[in-house]
Design an enzyme around this catalytic site. Structure first.
Site, PDB file in Angstrom:
ATOM      1  N   LYS A 193       0.823  -1.113   0.026  1.00  0.00           N
ATOM      2  CA  LYS A 193       0.152   0.071  -0.098  1.00  0.00           C
ATOM      3  C   LYS A 193       0.781   1.165   0.062  1.00  0.00           C
ATOM      4  CE  LYS A 193      -1.924   2.730   3.122  1.00  0.00           C
ATOM      5  NZ  LYS A 193      -2.078   3.969   2.374  1.00  0.00           N
ATOM      6  N   CYS A 301      13.846  10.537   6.072  1.00  0.00           N
ATOM      7  CA  CYS A 301      13.690  10.280   7.667  1.00  0.00           C
ATOM      8  C   CYS A 301      15.193  10.360   8.235  1.00  0.00           C
ATOM      9  CB  CYS A 301      13.509   8.897   7.264  1.00  0.00           C
ATOM     10  SG  CYS A 301      14.452   7.898   6.257  1.00  0.00           S
ATOM     11  N   GLU A 398      10.940  15.550  15.155  1.00  0.00           N
ATOM     12  CA  GLU A 398      11.316  15.291  13.849  1.00  0.00           C
ATOM     13  C   GLU A 398      10.222  16.383  13.078  1.00  0.00           C
ATOM     14  OE1 GLU A 398       9.637  12.011  11.716  1.00  0.00           O
ATOM     15  OE2 GLU A 398      11.716  12.052  10.556  1.00  0.00           O
TER      16      GLU A 398
HETATM   17  P1  NAP Z   1       2.820   7.913   8.020  1.00  0.00           P
HETATM   18  O1  NAP Z   1       1.662   8.838   8.364  1.00  0.00           O
HETATM   19  O2  NAP Z   1       3.252   7.103   9.134  1.00  0.00           O
HETATM   20  O3  NAP Z   1       2.406   6.817   7.043  1.00  0.00           O
HETATM   21  C1  NAP Z   1       3.098   5.800   6.272  1.00  0.00           C
HETATM   22  C2  NAP Z   1       2.148   5.177   5.700  1.00  0.00           C
HETATM   23  O4  NAP Z   1       1.394   4.360   6.745  1.00  0.00           O
HETATM   24  C3  NAP Z   1       1.135   5.680   4.649  1.00  0.00           C
HETATM   25  O5  NAP Z   1       0.966   4.657   3.618  1.00  0.00           O
HETATM   26  C4  NAP Z   1      -0.066   5.598   5.416  1.00  0.00           C
HETATM   27  O6  NAP Z   1      -1.281   5.771   4.596  1.00  0.00           O
HETATM   28  C5  NAP Z   1      -0.207   4.380   6.444  1.00  0.00           C
HETATM   29  N1  NAP Z   1      -0.820   4.365   7.562  1.00  0.00           N
HETATM   30  C6  NAP Z   1      -1.168   5.342   8.315  1.00  0.00           C
HETATM   31  N2  NAP Z   1      -1.838   5.235   9.378  1.00  0.00           N
HETATM   32  C7  NAP Z   1      -1.792   3.789   9.235  1.00  0.00           C
HETATM   33  C8  NAP Z   1      -2.628   2.895  10.180  1.00  0.00           C
HETATM   34  N3  NAP Z   1      -3.128   3.142  11.345  1.00  0.00           N
HETATM   35  N4  NAP Z   1      -2.293   1.613   9.760  1.00  0.00           N
HETATM   36  C9  NAP Z   1      -1.869   1.145   8.721  1.00  0.00           C
HETATM   37  N5  NAP Z   1      -1.383   2.143   7.820  1.00  0.00           N
HETATM   38  C10 NAP Z   1      -1.195   3.400   8.161  1.00  0.00           C
HETATM   39  O7  NAP Z   1       4.059   8.420   7.721  1.00  0.00           O
HETATM   40  P2  NAP Z   1       4.219   9.633   6.363  1.00  0.00           P
HETATM   41  O8  NAP Z   1       3.837  11.065   6.818  1.00  0.00           O
HETATM   42  O9  NAP Z   1       3.666   8.925   5.138  1.00  0.00           O
HETATM   43  O10 NAP Z   1       5.744   9.597   6.299  1.00  0.00           O
HETATM   44  C11 NAP Z   1       6.785  10.257   7.145  1.00  0.00           C
HETATM   45  C12 NAP Z   1       7.403   9.494   8.155  1.00  0.00           C
HETATM   46  O11 NAP Z   1       8.055   8.323   7.674  1.00  0.00           O
HETATM   47  C13 NAP Z   1       8.365  10.061   9.129  1.00  0.00           C
HETATM   48  O12 NAP Z   1       8.355  10.077  10.231  1.00  0.00           O
HETATM   49  C14 NAP Z   1       9.689   9.709   8.217  1.00  0.00           C
HETATM   50  O13 NAP Z   1      10.925   9.824   9.260  1.00  0.00           O
HETATM   51  C15 NAP Z   1       9.366   8.099   8.028  1.00  0.00           C
HETATM   52  N6  NAP Z   1      10.352   7.471   7.186  1.00  0.00           N
HETATM   53  C16 NAP Z   1      10.849   6.532   7.754  1.00  0.00           C
HETATM   54  C17 NAP Z   1      11.795   5.979   6.937  1.00  0.00           C
HETATM   55  C18 NAP Z   1      12.822   4.665   7.488  1.00  0.00           C
HETATM   56  O14 NAP Z   1      13.543   4.125   6.595  1.00  0.00           O
HETATM   57  N7  NAP Z   1      13.196   4.921   8.771  1.00  0.00           N
HETATM   58  C19 NAP Z   1      12.121   6.219   5.484  1.00  0.00           C
HETATM   59  C20 NAP Z   1      11.262   7.099   4.959  1.00  0.00           C
HETATM   60  C21 NAP Z   1      10.237   7.533   5.961  1.00  0.00           C
HETATM   61  P3  NAP Z   1      -1.816   7.144   4.030  1.00  0.00           P
HETATM   62  O15 NAP Z   1      -0.712   7.590   3.425  1.00  0.00           O
HETATM   63  O16 NAP Z   1      -2.970   6.742   3.276  1.00  0.00           O
HETATM   64  O17 NAP Z   1      -2.266   7.877   5.392  1.00  0.00           O
END
Ligand code: NAP
Length: 810
Positions: A193, A301, A398
């Site tokens: 997804k 990230c 962050e």
């Molecule tokens: P996010 O809000 O946590 O969302 C990530 C993914 O999870 C999206 O596909 C989102 O869907 C989905 N999602 C949200 N709530 C969910 C739930 N309750 N159950 C299942 N899936 C759910 O993060 P983001 O804003 O997209 O990305 C930014 C974050 O990612 C930052 O904190 C960044 O540091 C982190 N990140 C980490 C890495 C690493 O390798 N450590 C790499 C890249 C990014 P929707 O978009 O449809 O809401």
């Protein structure tokens, strides 16, 4: 010459736009409306709801994508499940050809993928073209290689099953590469997804997979909101969840998967330090900062978002940085000569702006260059905030945008302390011309990737992932494979979980004196001298804090001894002792020294072989032969980990960096270990030995039913040169004690081999500091066999991989 210089100074960049035509044609071909990609076909459910994909640089509607619900996720999981049987049995060499074909197709559609990625996400075409898409191809080539080698190099492993993969919007293609390539290479099938803001490139990728001839159902792409993600996470036929996203959502997923037996890897947020020493090439370091924090508009990230500069060069460095910021170009992502593109969405723009205002309110001084932004679109200036307190929320949290905060330090130890002063541990960058200093600091920063005199280096051959609240598990490299594998002897754990909602888990019920048995009441001989073992904390025998005692009964109900009934305070004391032993150098001792100590333990245990056999017979009622086999196996196991103490340090990764990338298997830290009831000595040793062999310090909770072998064992430890605090033993009610361990902020990992219910609670409550857990789900394990009782699985749990990147050359 001077005229030429004059021209250089006043010369403006002309626009160099990349044409969006091919992307528009692809979108038009799909009628600008996309279904879900299930079984290599586009599926549009009846009465489907749609979601608009917008180009953040100009607000243009690109296309509409389907919002999947329960039924559609069910269909995708069913497709993945159906083909798993054949895909997992397809020879690795055949799967390798499919991955190779995908990689080739990515290269054939390089331009289309890059332009689409920039239009959908807002990132500069320079980055999507030169970084994201090349890395996408690189990962499929790299893991095609592991598929080819799986049968010979990974013959003790099997695929996990159907993998649910959920990715964020900042690197849509790279994130799916990290996840899909190793998963399908190892014979798993996938339901992916993408994030709502950026769905289109995953859909184009799905077409590329089908074009490569990959069998239907191996890769399925489901678009939908977070609730569709949730359906994937809780689906009973999904065997593993691989998630990249925010730490908050990671916590939710840990809760949702707790006790289910699903594998879980979490790649979460970060607040990575960028440390500059006074002897660094400051101009080089300024360019490093630009790449660290303004790459992808800071929506990275591992962005180097906390600048930590040595005080004596701080003013000079900040001035150089400000000058450089004045030359940054923010604009149309499709313009090949811009540095920063658009922020992904208005809500993200508002969050970033909110943080900048908070930084100012917290006393920071905000600098933004005097540069022009396009009139339309979601653009944000590169921003630097100085003068903040290290505890300010802007320094700690962050921001996930182009905002850099800066701090200063005087000594290397202060730099390390500031660098580690965060709940995260994803990456770090260290700049110094003194290689000894740089590598020393790199080894002391708690982060999964450390870049020396460089930043944001990625490659298929090197793992990436976090320490602490940045998550657990690695993606990339050989280490990334183990997220998608299970030992061949192990089926997918399906624990029979019955949660007693009324009973509070881990509640302490004080022990009462045991009832006198007829045996003891009889006769007039002298009663035996009491020898109640105490706790073993910090290398000393200590009485239980609560002054309660537990009776240990034999299989026939006869009293064989008593042990202290530990409580929260005993655990806290043990954790403190373990911490002291860790920081005072157990992890820093060389492997040779640790191996010598393990051999010494083995020798001393063997010297008391008969005594330990007798104790096992007495407690468990097992035969002499069976008890003898357990003691012999325990001695053997100590030899095994004495062997591993100097043989699991890491490897040199063959990345594309011109230089050296070293994967170091570091200890995890303080590990809390709750031992199984069966095999009271062997279970204890099988878990303690790999942990301490690899430099961890431990708090052991021995078998609740038969704790006396472990208590006899501390006398062995006492005579084997084991420094105080390396092994601490607290006896008592396993679940009560482990509850305190799992909630303790200074415990880095908990291993639990108790009930299915206890495994659920351990996983569920580990979210407090996102500690790693390893649980047995109450399922049987043959501790006697080498396959199940020792080896890579244990070493893997006892270590975490840090990749240190060091470029070489002038
Ligand atoms: P996010 O809000 O946590 O969302 C990530 C993914 O999870 C999206 O596909 C989102 O869907 C989905 N999602 C949200 N709530 C969910 C739930 N309750 N159950 C299942 N899936 C759910 O993060 P983001 O804003 O997209 O990305 C930014 C974050 O990612 C930052 O904190 C960044 O540091 C982190 N990140 C980490 C890495 C690493 O390798 N450590 C790499 C890249 C990014 P929707 O978009 O449809 O809401």
């Amino acid at each position: 010459m001077s005229k030429l210089l004059e021209i250089f100074k006043s010369m403006e960049y002309g626009p160099a736009p990349e044409a969006p035509d091919a992307v528009k044609a692809w979108l038009d071909e799909h009628g600008r409306k996309f279904g879900l990609f299930i079984n290599n076909e586009w599926v549009t459910p009846k009465g489907a709801k749609f979601y608009s994909s917008i180009n953040p640089a100009n607000g243009e509607l690109l296309a509409e994508t389907t919002q999947a619900g329960q039924k559609e996720v069910d269909a995708a999981v069913a497709a993945a499940h159906e083909v798993f049987g054949t895909w997992s049995k397809t020879p690795g060499v055949v799967r390798a050809r499919y991955l190779y074909a995908i990689a080739r197709n990515i290269q054939k559609h390089h331009r289309l993928l890059a332009v689409l990625e920039s239009m959908d996400n807002g990132k500069p075409i320079r980055e999507s073209r030169d970084i994201d898409v090349p890395l996408l191809a690189r990962h499929f080539y790299y893991y095609a290689g592991w598929a080819q080698l799986m049968e010979t190099e990974l013959r003790d492993y099997q695929p996990v099953g159907v993998v649910g993969q959920i990715i964020p919007w900042n690197f849509p293609l790279l994130m799916l590469a990290w996840k899909i390539a190793p998963a399908i290479a190892m014979g798993n099938t996938v339901v992916l997804k993408p994030a709502s803001y950026t769905r289109l490139s995953a859909l184009l990728f799905a077409e590329i997979v089908a074009e490569a001839g990959v069998p239907a159902g191996v890769v399925n792409v489901i678009t939908g909101s977070s609730s569709a993600g949730s359906v994937i996470v809780t689906h009973p036929d999904v065997d593993k969840i691989a998630f990249t996203g925010s730490t908050d959502v990671g916590r939710t997923l840990r809760h949702q998967t707790a006790g289910s037996g699903k594998k879980l890897s979490l790649e979460l947020g970060g607040k990575s330090p960028f440390v500059v020493f006074d002897d660094a090439d400051l101009d080089g370091a300024v360019e490093g900062v630009v790449d660290a924090i303004w790459f992808n508009q800071g929506q990275v990230c591992c962005a180097g978002s906390r600048l930590i500069v040595q005080e004596n060069v701080a003013a000079k460095f900040i001035q150089k940085l400000k000058n450089r910021m004045e030359h940054m170009r923010v604009g149309n992502p499709l313009d090949k000569s811009i540095d920063m593109g658009a922020i992904v969405d208005q809500s993200q723009w508002d969050t970033i702006d909110g943080w900048v205002k908070t930084g100012i309110a917290e006393g920071g001084e905000c600098f933004q260059p005097n540069i022009a932004l396009p009139e339309k679109g979601l653009f944000y200036k590169p921003t630097l905030i100085t003068g903040l307190d290290p505890a300010a929320s802007t320094v700690q949290e962050e921001i996930f945008g182009p905002v850099l905060v800066s701090l200063t330090f005087r000594t290397p130890s202060e730099a390390i302390e500031l660098a580690n002063n965060t709940r995260y541990g994803l990456a770090a960058s260290v700049w110094s011309d003194n290689i000894n200093l740089a590598l020393d600091v790199a080894s002391k920063i708690k982060a999964g990737s450390v870049w020396v005199n460089c930043t944001n280096q990625f490659d298929g051959a090197s793992g990436f992932g976090g320490y602490r609240e940045s998550g657990f598990g690695r993606e990339g490299g050989r280490e990334g494979l183990f997220e998608y594998l299970r030992p061949t002897w192990m089926d997918r754990p399906r624990p029979e979980l019955v949660l007693d909602e009324k009973k509070k888990w881990g509640e302490h019920v004080p022990a009462l004196p045991s009832q006198p048995t007829t045996d003891r009441a009889k006769g007039h001989s002298l009663p035996p001298i009491d020898r109640t073992p105490k706790m073993y904390i910090g290398g000393k025998q200590v009485r239980p804090d609560g002054a309660y005692t537990l009776s240990v009964l034999s299989a026939k109900g006869k009293l064989v001894g008593q042990v202290g009934d530990g409580n929260r305070k005993d655990i806290r004391d043990a954790v403190e002792a373990a911490h002291k032993a860790r920081t005072s150098g157990w992890a820093m001792r060389h492997g040779y020294n640790r191996s010598q100590i393990l051999y010494f333990i083995a020798e001393n245990l063997d010297a008391r072989n008969a005594e330990f056999v007798k104790r096992i017979v007495e407690m468990t009622g097992r035969t002499q032969k069976s008890a003898q086999a357990e003691v012999d196996a325990s001695v053997e196991r100590l030899f095994t980990y004495a062997a591993w103490a100097d043989k699991y340090g890491g490897s040199v990764q063959e990345t594309t960096l011109r230089g050296i990338t070293v994967a170091v298997n570091e200890p995890v830290g303080v590990i809390g270990i709750a031992c199984p009831d069966e095999m009271p000595l062997l279970g204890f040793i099988s878990l303690m030995a790999p942990a301490i062999a690899r430099g961890n310090t431990v708090v052991m909770i021995p078998s609740q039913k038969y704790p006396l072998s472990a208590m006899d064992f501390y006398q062995v430890l006492d005579t084997s040169d084991v420094p105080g605090g390396v092994v601490n033993i607290v006896t008592g009610d396993r679940d009560h004690l482990v509850k305190t361990l799992v909630q303790h902020e200074d415990v880095d990992s908990v291993w639990y081999f108790g009930s299915a219910e206890g495994s659920y609670h351990v996983e569920n409550e580990s979210v407090s500091n996102m500690k790693r857990t390893w649980t047995g789900y109450g399922l049987p394990r043959d501790w006697m066999s080498r396959e199940q009782g020792e080896g890579h699985e244990f070493l893997h749990e006892a270590t975490q991989v840090k990749n240190i990147w060091v470029p070489t050359g002038e």
